[in-house]
Design an enzyme around this catalytic site. Sequence first.
Site, PDB file in Angstrom:
ATOM      1  N   ASP A   1       1.848  35.718 -21.525  1.00 15.36           N
ATOM      2  CA  ASP A   1       0.677  36.658 -21.317  1.00 15.36           C
ATOM      3  C   ASP A   1       1.008  37.474 -20.347  1.00 15.36           C
ATOM      4  O   ASP A   1       1.413  36.853 -19.241  1.00 15.36           O
ATOM      5  CB  ASP A   1      -0.604  35.693 -20.941  1.00 15.36           C
ATOM      6  CG  ASP A   1      -1.062  34.913 -22.039  1.00 15.36           C
ATOM      7  OD1 ASP A   1      -0.529  34.920 -23.061  1.00 15.36           O
ATOM      8  OD2 ASP A   1      -2.040  34.149 -21.717  1.00 15.36           O
TER       9      ASP A   1
ATOM     10  N   ASP B   1     -12.553  33.278 -30.179  1.00 15.71           N
ATOM     11  CA  ASP B   1     -12.464  32.851 -28.798  1.00 15.71           C
ATOM     12  C   ASP B   1     -14.155  32.523 -28.765  1.00 15.71           C
ATOM     13  O   ASP B   1     -15.039  33.131 -28.847  1.00 15.71           O
ATOM     14  CB  ASP B   1     -12.273  33.712 -27.689  1.00 15.71           C
ATOM     15  CG  ASP B   1     -10.888  34.371 -27.970  1.00 15.71           C
ATOM     16  OD1 ASP B   1     -10.360  33.673 -28.518  1.00 15.71           O
ATOM     17  OD2 ASP B   1     -10.637  35.440 -27.483  1.00 15.71           O
TER      18      ASP B   1
END
Length: 243
Positions: free
Chosen positions: A12, A132
């Site tokens: 990330d 999500d």
Amino acid sequence: MSDYLELLPAVDVADGKAVRLTQGEAGSETSYGDPLEAAHNWIDQGAEWIHLVDLDAAFGRGENRALLREVVAACRGIKIELSGGIRDDASLEAALEAGATRVNLGTAALEDPDWTAKAISRHGDFIAVGLDVRGTTLAARGWTREGGDIYEVMSRLDDAGCARYVVTDVTKDGTLKGPNLELLKTVMSKTDRAVVASGGISSLQDIRDLKALATIGLEGAILGKALYAEKFTLAEAIAITRE
């Protein structure tokens, strides 16, 4: 269904650094240095995939596109799942041109269903959709807004021909509290599409528990904080998938 579980170690990227978040919150970043070094570390341990995320693009506060292209170019022979801020034709084409094996759509899949359906129709298996979720409510815009009921959205995406879902329990992500196995089982009971798990993985037992779900549709698992916090090595986790 196979009993093989693909593992996708995460890189990330925020402000040019490899970072990890806690529960997806901007400002909760812990820096782990150079994204290229992180990627090569996973490759040296046997990674077949890298889950590469532009967090700045996901949060709408800039982008790291040139750096991500460098990482992809340096990972020849490794499959790349690219995520973060892919919301229109330009960002999608840029991700594919960078050499991504597939791209993970997030907010766009919730806020722009027509564009998403066209992207799926045009690119098929190159497209995954990230779901999500908190409870059964989806989170959008870098997890800062609600995006509807997960099962209603999945039904629409199934109809559009979506090949794969990346399912993250936001309350688990970056917490090292274990994956939400019940959520994953419920998702897989409602779709015949491939599912990739994300969030909360903290131990080699978690890898065994997720591998046990491979026979009912779990294709892979994204590994993040557990690797960076050295709870176990990627090589150890890969060995379990091959038992």
